[in-house]
Motif scaffolding. Structure first.
Motif, PDB file in Angstrom:
ATOM      1  N   ALA A 162     -16.021   2.694  -3.094  1.00  0.00           N
ATOM      2  CA  ALA A 162     -16.538   1.298  -2.938  1.00  0.00           C
ATOM      3  C   ALA A 162     -17.567   1.397  -1.780  1.00  0.00           C
ATOM      4  CB  ALA A 162     -15.074   0.538  -2.156  1.00  0.00           C
ATOM      5  N   ALA A 163     -17.474   2.281  -0.729  1.00  0.00           N
ATOM      6  CA  ALA A 163     -18.385   2.489   0.049  1.00  0.00           C
ATOM      7  C   ALA A 163     -19.583   2.780  -0.529  1.00  0.00           C
ATOM      8  CB  ALA A 163     -17.994   3.418   1.277  1.00  0.00           C
ATOM      9  N   ALA A 164     -19.564   3.815  -1.369  1.00  0.00           N
ATOM     10  CA  ALA A 164     -20.738   4.324  -1.979  1.00  0.00           C
ATOM     11  C   ALA A 164     -21.439   3.196  -3.178  1.00  0.00           C
ATOM     12  CB  ALA A 164     -20.540   5.323  -3.024  1.00  0.00           C
ATOM     13  N   HIS A 165     -20.932   2.199  -3.553  1.00  0.00           N
ATOM     14  CA  HIS A 165     -21.414   1.087  -4.122  1.00  0.00           C
ATOM     15  C   HIS A 165     -21.578  -0.078  -3.472  1.00  0.00           C
ATOM     16  CE1 HIS A 165     -21.483   3.666  -7.684  1.00  0.00           C
ATOM     17  NE2 HIS A 165     -20.281   4.221  -7.569  1.00  0.00           N
ATOM     18  N   GLY A 166     -21.259  -0.174  -2.219  1.00  0.00           N
ATOM     19  CA  GLY A 166     -21.491  -1.606  -1.617  1.00  0.00           C
ATOM     20  C   GLY A 166     -20.436  -2.383  -1.928  1.00  0.00           C
ATOM     21  N   ALA A 167     -19.178  -2.143  -2.476  1.00  0.00           N
ATOM     22  CA  ALA A 167     -18.107  -3.135  -3.034  1.00  0.00           C
ATOM     23  C   ALA A 167     -17.116  -3.395  -1.656  1.00  0.00           C
ATOM     24  CB  ALA A 167     -17.226  -2.587  -3.835  1.00  0.00           C
ATOM     25  N   ARG A 168     -16.683  -4.409  -1.547  1.00  0.00           N
ATOM     26  CA  ARG A 168     -15.487  -4.681  -0.768  1.00  0.00           C
ATOM     27  C   ARG A 168     -14.269  -4.161  -1.083  1.00  0.00           C
ATOM     28  NH1 ARG A 168     -17.297  -7.080   3.872  1.00  0.00           N
ATOM     29  NH2 ARG A 168     -19.430  -8.420   3.672  1.00  0.00           N
ATOM     30  N   THR A 169     -13.374  -4.093  -0.094  1.00  0.00           N
ATOM     31  CA  THR A 169     -12.044  -3.700  -0.477  1.00  0.00           C
ATOM     32  C   THR A 169     -10.817  -4.673  -0.082  1.00  0.00           C
ATOM     33  OG1 THR A 169     -12.118  -2.208   1.395  1.00  0.00           O
ATOM     34  CG2 THR A 169     -12.406  -1.069  -0.900  1.00  0.00           C
ATOM     35  N   LEU A 170     -10.063  -4.841  -0.865  1.00  0.00           N
ATOM     36  CA  LEU A 170      -8.841  -5.690  -0.572  1.00  0.00           C
ATOM     37  C   LEU A 170      -7.533  -4.830  -1.199  1.00  0.00           C
ATOM     38  CD1 LEU A 170      -6.905  -8.001   0.051  1.00  0.00           C
ATOM     39  CD2 LEU A 170      -7.470  -8.843  -2.488  1.00  0.00           C
ATOM     40  N   LEU A 171      -6.759  -4.695   0.087  1.00  0.00           N
ATOM     41  CA  LEU A 171      -5.716  -3.614  -0.323  1.00  0.00           C
ATOM     42  C   LEU A 171      -4.289  -4.445   0.075  1.00  0.00           C
ATOM     43  CD1 LEU A 171      -4.598  -0.687  -0.427  1.00  0.00           C
ATOM     44  CD2 LEU A 171      -4.036  -0.697   1.975  1.00  0.00           C
ATOM     45  N   ASP A 172      -3.558  -4.416  -0.966  1.00  0.00           N
ATOM     46  CA  ASP A 172      -2.200  -5.012  -0.768  1.00  0.00           C
ATOM     47  C   ASP A 172      -1.253  -3.947  -0.355  1.00  0.00           C
ATOM     48  OD1 ASP A 172       0.300  -6.495  -0.869  1.00  0.00           O
ATOM     49  OD2 ASP A 172       0.148  -6.778  -3.071  1.00  0.00           O
ATOM     50  N   ALA A 173      -0.685  -4.377   0.862  1.00  0.00           N
ATOM     51  CA  ALA A 173       0.626  -3.253   1.290  1.00  0.00           C
ATOM     52  C   ALA A 173       1.742  -3.987   1.475  1.00  0.00           C
ATOM     53  CB  ALA A 173      -0.035  -2.890   3.020  1.00  0.00           C
ATOM     54  N   THR A 174       2.094  -4.663   0.664  1.00  0.00           N
ATOM     55  CA  THR A 174       3.291  -5.390   0.492  1.00  0.00           C
ATOM     56  C   THR A 174       4.695  -4.383   0.211  1.00  0.00           C
ATOM     57  OG1 THR A 174       2.550  -7.356   0.066  1.00  0.00           O
ATOM     58  CG2 THR A 174       4.965  -7.034  -0.591  1.00  0.00           C
ATOM     59  N   GLN A 175       4.122  -3.221  -0.806  1.00  0.00           N
ATOM     60  CA  GLN A 175       5.124  -2.269  -1.129  1.00  0.00           C
ATOM     61  C   GLN A 175       5.268  -0.925  -0.191  1.00  0.00           C
ATOM     62  OE1 GLN A 175       7.655  -2.841  -2.793  1.00  0.00           O
ATOM     63  NE2 GLN A 175       7.319  -4.398  -4.350  1.00  0.00           N
ATOM     64  N   SER A 176       4.346  -1.109   0.721  1.00  0.00           N
ATOM     65  CA  SER A 176       3.993   0.062   1.699  1.00  0.00           C
ATOM     66  C   SER A 176       4.156  -0.086   2.970  1.00  0.00           C
ATOM     67  CB  SER A 176       2.708   0.744   1.334  1.00  0.00           C
ATOM     68  OG  SER A 176       1.647  -0.012   1.644  1.00  0.00           O
ATOM     69  N   ALA A 177       3.783  -1.260   3.799  1.00  0.00           N
ATOM     70  CA  ALA A 177       3.682  -1.363   4.950  1.00  0.00           C
ATOM     71  C   ALA A 177       5.430  -1.432   5.336  1.00  0.00           C
ATOM     72  CB  ALA A 177       3.171  -2.718   5.322  1.00  0.00           C
ATOM     73  N   GLY A 178       5.626  -0.452   6.392  1.00  0.00           N
ATOM     74  CA  GLY A 178       7.088  -0.495   6.891  1.00  0.00           C
ATOM     75  C   GLY A 178       7.465   0.892   6.715  1.00  0.00           C
ATOM     76  N   TRP A 179       6.887   1.836   5.828  1.00  0.00           N
ATOM     77  CA  TRP A 179       7.129   3.140   5.631  1.00  0.00           C
ATOM     78  C   TRP A 179       6.129   3.988   5.320  1.00  0.00           C
ATOM     79  CZ3 TRP A 179       5.893   6.032   1.411  1.00  0.00           C
ATOM     80  CH2 TRP A 179       5.692   5.497   0.075  1.00  0.00           C
ATOM     81  N   PHE A 180       4.915   3.403   4.848  1.00  0.00           N
ATOM     82  CA  PHE A 180       3.751   4.343   4.554  1.00  0.00           C
ATOM     83  C   PHE A 180       2.879   4.027   5.660  1.00  0.00           C
ATOM     84  CE2 PHE A 180      -0.050   5.337   2.465  1.00  0.00           C
ATOM     85  CZ  PHE A 180       0.246   6.565   1.359  1.00  0.00           C
ATOM     86  N   PRO A 181       2.058   5.026   6.256  1.00  0.00           N
ATOM     87  CA  PRO A 181       1.164   4.894   7.205  1.00  0.00           C
ATOM     88  C   PRO A 181       0.029   4.075   6.753  1.00  0.00           C
ATOM     89  CG  PRO A 181       1.759   7.192   7.089  1.00  0.00           C
ATOM     90  CD  PRO A 181       2.484   6.406   6.041  1.00  0.00           C
ATOM     91  N   LEU A 182      -0.243   2.894   7.437  1.00  0.00           N
ATOM     92  CA  LEU A 182      -1.414   1.962   7.090  1.00  0.00           C
ATOM     93  C   LEU A 182      -2.639   1.969   8.361  1.00  0.00           C
ATOM     94  CD1 LEU A 182      -2.326  -0.487   5.437  1.00  0.00           C
ATOM     95  CD2 LEU A 182      -0.818  -1.872   6.911  1.00  0.00           C
ATOM     96  N   ASP A 183      -3.597   2.210   7.474  1.00  0.00           N
ATOM     97  CA  ASP A 183      -4.890   2.069   8.333  1.00  0.00           C
ATOM     98  C   ASP A 183      -5.631   0.630   7.955  1.00  0.00           C
ATOM     99  OD1 ASP A 183      -7.157   2.353  10.061  1.00  0.00           O
ATOM    100  OD2 ASP A 183      -7.933   4.170   8.837  1.00  0.00           O
ATOM    101  N   ALA A 184      -5.217  -0.169   8.387  1.00  0.00           N
ATOM    102  CA  ALA A 184      -5.845  -1.433   7.817  1.00  0.00           C
ATOM    103  C   ALA A 184      -7.271  -1.694   8.254  1.00  0.00           C
ATOM    104  CB  ALA A 184      -4.991  -2.687   8.469  1.00  0.00           C
ATOM    105  N   GLY A 185      -7.579  -1.101   9.134  1.00  0.00           N
ATOM    106  CA  GLY A 185      -9.180  -1.084   9.586  1.00  0.00           C
ATOM    107  C   GLY A 185     -10.116  -0.598   8.454  1.00  0.00           C
ATOM    108  N   ALA A 186      -9.585   0.251   7.560  1.00  0.00           N
ATOM    109  CA  ALA A 186     -10.275   0.965   6.657  1.00  0.00           C
ATOM    110  C   ALA A 186     -10.784   0.300   5.470  1.00  0.00           C
ATOM    111  CB  ALA A 186      -9.783   2.279   6.469  1.00  0.00           C
TER     112      ALA A 186
END
Length: 360
Positions: A162-186
């Motif tokens: 995404a960074a290489a092509h100038g695209a934005r990113t939307l991450l849904d962490a509903t099935q991960s936040a609470g057990w999977f490390p999340l770096d939301a600022g990325a």
């Protein structure tokens, strides 16, 4: 014998009456969360509460989620559902913009874009998502962990593409936040429903927005709560919204947020690393046991274990007092902090060995 902080917390906060392995559908509420919700409901019933609830609880939940997401609290907006957060992001795109998403992605992540009717939707297999980003891609919308089968996306590869092509990113962490490390600022935007692995009452959800991406979002929810000064902006048009992500806050469901404050505090006390190690080790034990018994499982290092084509066994497991789910043709079994090796072994015992399949 040393008892881990996670085990102590699980014993103190949860007492499931079934073998509960269905957090991918909804998480169990901790005792402290239930107590907070009941206390507010009792106060509302007899008129002791000024207003329906406290914004202090909303702020505490914001801080608790920010800690888990690895961002400052002013990067977090509070709301009611992932669909609403995604709808706000969908409204920010110009007509004709391309949105790239995995095939079979959860509907809340893609439908607000698809139903606009003037965006170009493109879907590819999850494993090909990073390679499918191109210069014309405006946004990559995807889940860190797939709802249907627990597969974990190649997060670093998607971010780099995404960074290489100038695209934005939307991450849904509903099935991960609470057990999977999340770096939301990325990511430009992340969304998370609170009622699964975050163990919050339904009605609490979270949106994170980078400072740059904040400028892309329209002021659709320009209500008095988004002004950032509770009870002081109730009448007449607002002159401005609160700075940071607070300007995208929805009016809170106070009962949910009075509970969310305590659920997120519990997860913060345990720590994501401990939660990740616990949940994935249980899932690995379950995968190994299923393979040993002749079942084909979705591979990976996820807290969610899926067996394709075995959805028909879900009623049998329910009859045996084991709560699991069966989305998209899969038997889906999800592990969290209140689960134990005994829970996993119970599933293996009930499923038994796979019946030999007749030859063609």
């Amino acid at each position: 014998m040393t008892i881990s902080p996670l085990s102590r917390a699980a014993a103190a906060e949860f007492a499931p009456e079934v073998t509960y392995l269905n957090t991918s559908s909804w998480g169990l509420l901790p005792r402290r969360t239930i107590a907070a919700v009941k206390a507010l409901a009792d106060e509302n019933a007899v008129g002791r509460r000024i207003g329906a609830g406290s914004f202090d609880a909303v702020e505490a939940a914001r801080v608790g989620f920010a800690r888990l997401a690895g961002v400052r609290p002013d990067r977090v907006a509070t709301g009611s559902s992932v669909t609403v957060h995604v709808g706000l992001i969908a409204a920010s795109l110009p007509a004709g913009a391309e949105v790239l998403a995995p095939e079979g992605e959860f509907t809340s992540v893609v439908s607000p874009f698809a139903l606009r009717g003037d965006l170009r939707m493109r879907y590819v297999p999850l494993a090909e998502l990073a390679d499918a980003v191109r210069p014309a891609t405006a946004l990559v919308a995807f889940s860190s962990v797939q709802s249907a089968d627990g597969r974990v996306a190649d997060l670093a590869a998607v971010r780099a593409a995404a960074a290489a092509h100038g695209a934005r990113t939307l991450l849904d962490a509903t099935q991960s936040a609470g057990w999977f490390p999340l770096d939301a600022g990325a990511y430009d935007y992340t969304v998370a429903g609170g009622f699964k692995f975050l163990l919050c009452p339904r009605g609490a959800s979270f949106l994170t927005v980078t400072e740059e991406a904040q400028e892309t979002l329209p002021k659709l929810f320009a209500g008095w709560v988004a002004a950032g000064a509770p009870w002081t902006s109730n009448y007449g048009p607002l002159e401005h919204l609160a700075p940071g992500a607070r300007g995208f806050d929805e009016p809170p469901a106070f009962l949910s947020y009075h509970g969310a404050e305590h659920s997120l505090a519990l997860l913060g006390e345990i720590g994501t690393d401990a939660l990740y190690a616990h949940a994935t080790s249980l899932a690995a034990r379950l995968r190994a046991g299923l393979v040993e018994r002749g079942y084909e499982v979705v591979p990976g290092e996820s807290a969610i274990v899926s067996v394709p084509g075995l959805e028909g066994r879900q009623p049998e497991l329910a009859e045996a007092g084991i709560a699991v789910s069966a989305p998209a043709g899969n038997l889906r079994i999800s592990c969290h902090l209140y689960n134990t090796e005994a829970d996993v072994d119970r599933v293996l015992e009930v499923l038994g060995h796979r019946e030999p399949q007749p030859s063609a």
